[in-house]
Structure formats: C-alpha cells, structure tokens
Design a protein around this motif. Sequence first.
Motif, PDB file in Angstrom:
ATOM      1  N   ARG A 157     -44.828 -33.808   6.179  1.00  0.00           N
ATOM      2  CA  ARG A 157     -43.570 -33.604   5.450  1.00  0.00           C
ATOM      3  C   ARG A 157     -43.559 -34.464   4.188  1.00  0.00           C
ATOM      4  NH1 ARG A 157     -39.366 -35.457   8.992  1.00  0.00           N
ATOM      5  NH2 ARG A 157     -40.475 -35.217  10.913  1.00  0.00           N
ATOM      6  N   SER A 158     -43.953 -35.738   4.377  1.00  0.00           N
ATOM      7  CA  SER A 158     -43.869 -36.624   3.214  1.00  0.00           C
ATOM      8  C   SER A 158     -44.880 -36.231   2.138  1.00  0.00           C
ATOM      9  CB  SER A 158     -44.058 -38.080   3.640  1.00  0.00           C
ATOM     10  OG  SER A 158     -45.215 -38.187   4.428  1.00  0.00           O
ATOM     11  N   ALA A 159     -46.001 -35.641   2.548  1.00  0.00           N
ATOM     12  CA  ALA A 159     -46.996 -35.251   1.544  1.00  0.00           C
ATOM     13  C   ALA A 159     -46.448 -34.201   0.589  1.00  0.00           C
ATOM     14  CB  ALA A 159     -48.241 -34.720   2.239  1.00  0.00           C
ATOM     15  N   GLU A 160     -45.501 -33.406   1.061  1.00  0.00           N
ATOM     16  CA  GLU A 160     -44.915 -32.369   0.208  1.00  0.00           C
ATOM     17  C   GLU A 160     -43.976 -32.952  -0.845  1.00  0.00           C
ATOM     18  OE1 GLU A 160     -42.820 -29.405   2.300  1.00  0.00           O
ATOM     19  OE2 GLU A 160     -44.462 -29.015   3.683  1.00  0.00           O
ATOM     20  N   LEU A 161     -43.519 -34.178  -0.592  1.00  0.00           N
ATOM     21  CA  LEU A 161     -42.437 -34.699  -1.425  1.00  0.00           C
ATOM     22  C   LEU A 161     -42.881 -35.098  -2.818  1.00  0.00           C
ATOM     23  CD1 LEU A 161     -40.501 -36.896   1.167  1.00  0.00           C
ATOM     24  CD2 LEU A 161     -40.128 -34.535   0.540  1.00  0.00           C
ATOM     25  N   PHE A 162     -44.132 -35.476  -2.946  1.00  0.00           N
ATOM     26  CA  PHE A 162     -44.505 -36.055  -4.222  1.00  0.00           C
ATOM     27  C   PHE A 162     -45.742 -35.487  -4.861  1.00  0.00           C
ATOM     28  CE2 PHE A 162     -41.728 -38.988  -2.331  1.00  0.00           C
ATOM     29  CZ  PHE A 162     -40.915 -39.308  -3.381  1.00  0.00           C
ATOM     30  N   VAL A 163     -45.579 -35.161  -6.117  1.00  0.00           N
ATOM     31  CA  VAL A 163     -46.723 -34.834  -6.941  1.00  0.00           C
ATOM     32  C   VAL A 163     -46.465 -35.601  -8.230  1.00  0.00           C
ATOM     33  CG1 VAL A 163     -48.020 -33.026  -8.077  1.00  0.00           C
ATOM     34  CG2 VAL A 163     -46.759 -32.505  -6.000  1.00  0.00           C
ATOM     35  N   ILE A 164     -47.177 -36.666  -8.415  1.00  0.00           N
ATOM     36  CA  ILE A 164     -46.896 -37.486  -9.594  1.00  0.00           C
ATOM     37  C   ILE A 164     -47.451 -36.773 -10.826  1.00  0.00           C
ATOM     38  CG2 ILE A 164     -47.287 -39.735 -10.684  1.00  0.00           C
ATOM     39  CD1 ILE A 164     -45.584 -39.919  -8.177  1.00  0.00           C
ATOM     40  N   SER A 165     -46.578 -36.538 -11.787  1.00  0.00           N
ATOM     41  CA  SER A 165     -47.002 -35.799 -12.977  1.00  0.00           C
ATOM     42  C   SER A 165     -47.095 -36.748 -14.163  1.00  0.00           C
ATOM     43  CB  SER A 165     -46.004 -34.688 -13.262  1.00  0.00           C
ATOM     44  OG  SER A 165     -44.724 -35.246 -13.354  1.00  0.00           O
ATOM     45  N   GLU A 212     -46.105 -37.277   8.245  1.00  0.00           N
ATOM     46  CA  GLU A 212     -47.033 -37.374   7.118  1.00  0.00           C
ATOM     47  C   GLU A 212     -47.115 -36.067   6.336  1.00  0.00           C
ATOM     48  OE1 GLU A 212     -50.994 -38.969   7.669  1.00  0.00           O
ATOM     49  OE2 GLU A 212     -50.080 -40.593   8.805  1.00  0.00           O
TER      50      GLU A 212
END
Lengths: 280, 328
Positions: free
Chosen positions: A6-14, A4
């Motif tokens: 790791r996956s949290a780092e993957l996305f920042v919706i802009s 979790e």
Amino acid sequence: MNAEDRSAELFVISAPSSSSTIPQGRQFTGLYYREILKTFRNPLVLAITVAQPFMWLAFFGSSFSTVPLSELDALLHTQIQSYLQFLIPGVLATSMLSIGMFGSMSTIQDKRFGFMKRILITPTSKATVYLAKALGSTTRGMVGIPVMVIAGLAFGVRFSGDALMWAGWAASLVLLGFGFSCMFLAITASSTDWQTPGVISNFITMPLMFASGALFPPANFPGWMQTISSYNPVTYAAEFGRGIILNGQADWTYLGYVGIFAAAMAAIGTLVAARYLRVE
Amino acid sequence: MPSDAIRTRGLTKRYGTFLAVDHVDLDVPAGTVFGLLGPNGAGKTTIIKLLTGLSDITKGEATVAGFDIHKDPMHVKQNVGWVAAEVILDDDLSASENLWLQAQLQRLDYWKGRAETLLHYFDLTAYRRQKVGTFSTGMRKKLEIALALLHQPKVIFMDEPTIGLDPATRQMLWELIQGVHREFGITVLLTTHYIEEADALCDNVAIIDRGKIVASGTPDALKESENADVIEIETKQEVNEAQLRAIPGVLAARSQGRSWLLRVSSAEEVLPSLLAVVHDETVRSINVQKPSLETVFLNLTGRRIGGSESEGPVDFRKFYAQMRRARS
C-alpha cells in the motif's frame, strides 16, 4: 494488500518544475468552491437568505401603502405603479453593500482556526485567497436577486425590460457586490477580531445606503448628500435597474460605471491583500 | 536535489525587539529524520514558519528541497508537507473534501487513487464522507498526515506531532513517521519537547533554547559527549558552594537558589559524600539522572526542557501560602 504494498503506491518522487511562478487557477477554484460549500450547506443561512427579501418588501415596502400614487410620483420624481416597483432595484443594490461581511468573517475564521496557514503553506498566493473570498461573498449575495424578483411578483409588481437588459441588471448587481466585497476584505485584511466585520459593515452600509438613489430619489437630498450620491456606485446600480423595471430603458453607461468601480476595488484590494493579509 | 534537504545559514527572525530565532545554521541531510528539541517558546515553530514561507525571514538564508525560500517560496511550498501541532482541518467539510481541497491547492492532476490509498492506509475509508468535525483526535491527526503526504512532498514538517495524543495513537504515529521516512526517503523535520520522542525517532537532533541552537548531533553522540551524571538537589538551608565543589567526582556545580545542579563523574560514587556534606535533614529533594538529551539540555542551559521559561524552580509552597492569604 499488505502495508508495504500500500505504501509503495503512495509515492513517486518527481523532479521539481523549472518555472519560477505557479499558476493559480486550480487553487482559486478550490477555495471558491469551499466558500460555496460552507455557505449553502447551512439550511438556516439558506432559509434566511430567501426570507429576507420578502421581509424587506413586506415591511419597508408597506411604508407608503396609504399614500396616493400621485403623491408618491411627486415625491419620487418618477411615474410608478407602486412603491415596491421603485424599491426593488434599490433594495437589491443596497443589499450588495454588506455581503463582503461574509467573506470577511470567513477570512477571520480561517486566520483564527489556523486554516489560513494550511492554505498558505501550499503554492497559493494571498491574492488568490483574497479573490476567492470576494467572489464567494458575491455569489452568496446573488441568491437574493431571483428571490427578490419572485417576491416582487408575489406582491403584484410589474416588471418591464427585455432579457438583455435583465442580464445587464444582474451583471450590475454582481459587479457592485464584487466591488464592495473587495473593498470590505481589503479593509479587514489585517484583522483577526471577530467584531471587526460587523462594525465595518455598519460603517460602510449606513451612509452609502442613504446617500444613494437606492431608497429615495437624490433630488430630495441636501447638496452634500447629492454629491456623495453622485459618486456612490449604489446609486448607479439602483438607477440602472430602475430604468429597466419601470420604463424598459437601460442606460448602459451606468453599468460601465459600476464595472469600473468593481475593477478598481479588485485591483486595489489585491495589492492590499498581497501585502497585508495576515496568516494568523 | 542536493544532499541537504534543508540548509540554513544565519537564519534570524525578529518580532519588534524580540529575537525569536537567532542566527540558526541547520544542515538536514535528505532522507533523514531531524529533530528540533527544546522547551516551549524556544523558537521551534517559528523556524518551521520561516522554512515554509509562512513568515518572512528577518536575516539569513534558507534552502528547502533545493529551492531558496527567499527567491522561490512557491516551489518550496510545492515540495513540503505540514502537520500542525493543533491539527488544522476544515471541520465543515468531509475527509474526502479536505483531500480534494488539498489536491486543488497543490494543483495535483492524478490524486484520487493516492487519496483512496491514503484513506485506506489510515483506516479512514469508512468515514471519508463524514464531516471532519465529528472525528476523534487520532482520526483528525491521521487525516492531517494524509493531507501532508497527498502531493508527495520531499520534506515534511511536523510541529509537535504527538502533543495531546493518547499513548496508543502516539505509538502509531511514531511508527508512521519512521515508516514514511524509511519507505519513501522523505525528509522529516519534527519539533518536540519530548526527550524520548527525539531519542526514538531522530537521526539527528538540534537542541534549541531561546532561538539559538545550543548543541547538535546524533542522539547517541550528544549523550556520549555528556559523559557525566547529573544530580539535582534542593535543600532547606543555604549550602556552601566551595564544599560542594570539593567533593571528589563533582565536575561542576550550578546554583539556582537553594536548588543545585551537580555534574558528577558517577552519581553512585558521589552521593554518599554529598549527603555527608549536605546533611540528610536539610535535603528537600534529590534527583539523579544518567546521560540523556534532557541532561545535555540541563547542563547547557541550567533548565529542563519541560520546565518553565522562568529562571529556577517554582516555589510552590510559597505560591500556595500566598494563595491562602489572598483567600482569607
């Protein structure tokens, strides 16, 4: 780190950008560098690229080796120290005729393996793909220039001209190669057949090589071939280089002519590619 | 972003006289997994090509990630990821170089940290400098998904994502698709012809046949609407249709030569009567199915999703006999 985190780092919706067009510089750089990487990573390609100019000079350059220099001067309508000296600018100019084949083959490979879809599903225009392929081909063709000059020196050829003229000569070859690459890629933009680049290469190269002042002087040609030669940019790149190497004189209008040819081919080809470059 | 990540109205694609996509209306809510379920050649991949700007729309409208695909294809492309059925990578480049190229094509400024994280997430860190041509199918698929996620897309298109994968990799991919959707709220549109895949992964499913959406809804709602079992029966001799329809519990009967497709209220109750009408010795095969997305498709089209495009079942006995004659 757990899954979790790791996956949290993957996305920042802009938020989406508000401009309607997307600049193409980064995409062009990426695609161009890809072409270069793929070409020069293959040792066989490099070895043959280096060996070819030596073979040209050894085989073709020896064609008149038993002919007295005075007879060659009369035949070639100029004063030379060896046939090789006459030949080198011509061979370099004619070698630019077929370099577009590499870009064309690489484009067809991308279409057939689906990579063109991977490219065009990103904000990359067809014109960008086209220009990156054309410049990639040109770069590949440029390797031959220093090798040919070194080969010439190895065969005892004497070169005239200053640094500016030599830079101009190199520029004329780059522009000639780019122009023909653009022409080649535009002709094959809609093709997906592996055989097409080879056939087109023969079709373009043969007439334009002989109907030019690259290998033999146009003064010996029949009228119709002289006409083709006088419009053929290969003639101008060859004559420009020859003036520098033989006499240390540069006719810069020749460079301008080759530049106009390259610009025209790039403009026409970009329009053709934007319309006809096939995805698969 | 509007509530629909993908919205199409009258989406149509024609190749010459062939209508590949026929007036398709889709509403894919943001943050859901949407499945296009249908047989090969139904138009699923064509719909993806239209929605990603790879192919021009003949008629109709489509909005993806809030952008009109007609008017603003470049911004659509900036906001979508793509996982191809056939796994498309540059085999001459390494995993890192493929990611680098993707970053250039998507004009990303800060991507290296995310690329590292993605490689780690997919267990590819140790192989990042290896040429992709040396990778196994599973590794290639993982890298392809990493490429699709690198630019933080709002919508990911997955075209037959598990085709050709071994069961373990398929399971891994299912978990990944669910994880991507759950953790990051990314909308996933996947195409598949595997019933169980659509059933397991999708919040909503549209069943597509010959370019047309023939049914849509949640998998449960579609199955509930079915409310009937299906009996497929193949016989050696002709069977009287009126007799079949007269059997209590038979809701509908459809003939495909000597093969019959019967919708029945309950297979257990109907089978004894059916076998009384169609004598045991004439039965070549019999198959009972409880409501599933497969039976929904079967009832709507008379064909199986995994079946061939041709009408009716292939008569293999006849085919083998022809082959033997041709050889002699």
